[in-house]
Write an enzyme that holds these catalytic residues in place. Structure first.
Site, mmCIF file in Angstrom:
data_model
loop_
_atom_site.group_PDB
_atom_site.id
_atom_site.type_symbol
_atom_site.label_atom_id
_atom_site.label_comp_id
_atom_site.label_asym_id
_atom_site.label_seq_id
_atom_site.Cartn_x
_atom_site.Cartn_y
_atom_site.Cartn_z
ATOM 1 N N ASP A 47 -39.846 98.517 11.919
ATOM 2 C CA ASP A 47 -39.264 97.413 12.696
ATOM 3 C C ASP A 47 -39.808 96.054 12.259
ATOM 4 O OD1 ASP A 47 -37.444 97.980 14.807
ATOM 5 O OD2 ASP A 47 -39.027 99.021 15.897
ATOM 6 N N ILE A 125 -34.291 97.440 13.559
ATOM 7 C CA ILE A 125 -33.923 98.865 13.597
ATOM 8 C C ILE A 125 -33.231 99.122 14.923
ATOM 9 C CG2 ILE A 125 -34.681 101.266 13.704
ATOM 10 C CD1 ILE A 125 -36.802 100.767 11.823
ATOM 11 N N ASP A 126 -31.923 99.291 14.849
ATOM 12 C CA ASP A 126 -31.165 99.665 16.036
ATOM 13 C C ASP A 126 -31.093 101.194 16.028
ATOM 14 O OD1 ASP A 126 -29.451 99.503 18.253
ATOM 15 O OD2 ASP A 126 -27.690 99.619 16.939
ATOM 16 N N THR A 128 -33.847 103.256 17.385
ATOM 17 C CA THR A 128 -35.198 103.689 16.986
ATOM 18 C C THR A 128 -35.397 105.186 17.244
ATOM 19 O OG1 THR A 128 -35.905 102.866 19.123
ATOM 20 C CG2 THR A 128 -36.395 101.507 17.264
ATOM 21 N N HIS A 216 -29.039 106.432 27.871
ATOM 22 C CA HIS A 216 -28.473 105.140 27.474
ATOM 23 C C HIS A 216 -27.052 104.928 27.972
ATOM 24 C CE1 HIS A 216 -31.453 104.309 23.918
ATOM 25 N NE2 HIS A 216 -32.044 104.449 25.086
ATOM 26 N N SER A 240 -27.275 104.373 17.588
ATOM 27 C CA SER A 240 -27.170 103.049 16.961
ATOM 28 C C SER A 240 -25.745 102.538 16.828
ATOM 29 C CB SER A 240 -27.842 103.029 15.573
ATOM 30 O OG SER A 240 -26.958 103.507 14.574
ATOM 31 N N LYS A 243 -22.032 103.855 15.400
ATOM 32 C CA LYS A 243 -20.815 104.210 16.150
ATOM 33 C C LYS A 243 -19.688 103.225 15.869
ATOM 34 C CE LYS A 243 -23.201 104.562 20.209
ATOM 35 N NZ LYS A 243 -24.569 104.751 19.713
ATOM 36 N N ARG A 257 -19.440 103.302 26.569
ATOM 37 C CA ARG A 257 -20.821 103.088 26.994
ATOM 38 C C ARG A 257 -20.818 102.625 28.449
ATOM 39 N NH1 ARG A 257 -25.004 102.574 23.413
ATOM 40 N NH2 ARG A 257 -26.923 101.689 24.224
#
Ligand code: AMP
Ligand code: MG
Length: 326
Positions: A47, A125-126, A128, A216, A240, A243, A257
């Site tokens: 990161d 970093i999406d 993690t 999430h 991440s 998608k 989401r």
């Protein structure tokens, strides 16, 4: 802004360098075992390293731009973190010559919290958790002017390039420019091709993608929606903003989401959606929150006015919004 503009060239170069650093760190972890360890140091090193490289290269070329990024060096400067700081410095030095650890910290801190008329949004970093699991993650970088995303880049180092060859080459770079389309390249930034969302017109033919992490998003709500719309195909769980990439290239039809019931008031961060959203839109898709509002990249790091996320191929958007209302 066109393909050869300095913004695009600099951003691609920076994101690729950062992705190579992340992969080096990921590959350096011995076997699958340590990937699953709760020790988060590998992701921390990656990161910080990725953010240092990207912030340094953007700031050097565009000294007047703001960079809104996820990390800062506060933790890293703590005496008990000196080993990690040393490792970050070592990795970064392999890409850009570094004079000291202090210098690396100062590059990380080019990132700020202030939203200005023109700024970059960066998630070094999406995903993690995906990074640690050996699944999907992304380096996400976007340029936003007056609240509108003008340029988005996602590097997904572990994403298969072609769904028909799932065991073939991995690593993709997605690029979108406002009004100019969306593109996929290989992880070196070569072999560019245009990408487009799927042309599915019947909701029952749709495929949903959702977070791999049950905390999430509300996967149960997603399943109920699928039932309402007669969607029978299994959903694709992926970490991440990868998608957004698979939706933009037509492999899935919807990215849902709905905020998790454990955290119904969760507000999304701009760096988790800015790059992905332009990549989906420029490929012909539509991006709103689950109530049909456009995403607000103009005011705060947290998108306070938005609730969840809905991305579609455009054709199915209204039908899904209606089903979400019920
Ligand atoms: P994903 O891989 O799609 O689950 O997205 C990863 C992102 O989810 C991270 O960058 C976090 O910012 C974000 N995140 C963390 N906690 C939550 C939560 N409770 N609800 C929604 N997103 C979250
Ligand atoms: Mg993220």
């Amino acid at each position: 802004m066109d393909q050869n503009s300095p913004e695009v060239m600099t951003a691609i170069q920076a994101a690729i360098k950062a992705s190579v650093l992340c992969e080096k760190i990921r590959m350096g972890l011995a076997g699958g075992e340590s990937l699953l360890k709760s020790d988060r140091s590998p992701v921390t090193i990656a990161d910080y390293g990725a953010q240092a490289i990207i912030c340094k290269l953007i700031r050097e070329r565009f000294p007047n731009d703001t960079i809104v990024a996820e990390e800062d060096s506060r933790e890293l400067r703590r005496p008990d973190r000196s080993k990690i700081l040393g490792q970050v410095t070592g990795y970064v030095n392999a890409f850009i010559p570094v004079s000291s650890s202090e210098e690396v910290c100062s590059w990380i801190d080019f990132g700020s919290n202030s939203i200005t008329d023109r700024f970059w949004a960066l998630d070094p970093i999406d995903g993690t958790k995906g990074f640690l699991r050996g699944d999907q993650y992304a380096i996400a970088l976007a340029l936003i002017e007056k609240g509108e995303v003008k340029l988005g880049i996602l590097v997904c180092p572990n994403l298969y390039a072609d769904i028909h060859h799932p065991f073939g080459e991995r690593g993709c770079l997605f690029l979108a420019l406002k009004g100019k389309g969306s593109f996929q390249m290989d992880r070196r930034g070569a072999n560019k091709r245009s990408i487009f969302v799927s042309k599915v017109t019947s909701p029952s033919e749709a495929v949903i993608t959702e977070s791999a992490e049950p905390d999430h998003a509300d996967h149960l709500a997603h399943r109920r929606l699928a039932q309402k719309l007669n969607i029978s195909k299994p959903s694709l769980r992926m970490d991440s903003q990868a998608k957004y990439g698979v939706l933009a290239r037509g492999e899935v039809t919807l990215y849902l989401r709905v905020p998790s019931s454990a955290e119904p008031g969760y507000k999304e961060n701009i760096w988790d959606h800015a790059a992905g959203s332009i990549i989906a839109e420029e490929a012909g898709g539509r991006v709103t929150d689950v109530r049909g509002r456009r995403l607000d990249f103009s005011s705060r790091i947290k998108m306070e006015e938005n609730h969840g996320i809905l991305v579609s191929n455009g054709i199915l958007h209204e039908a899904v919004l209606k089903a979400l209302e019920m």
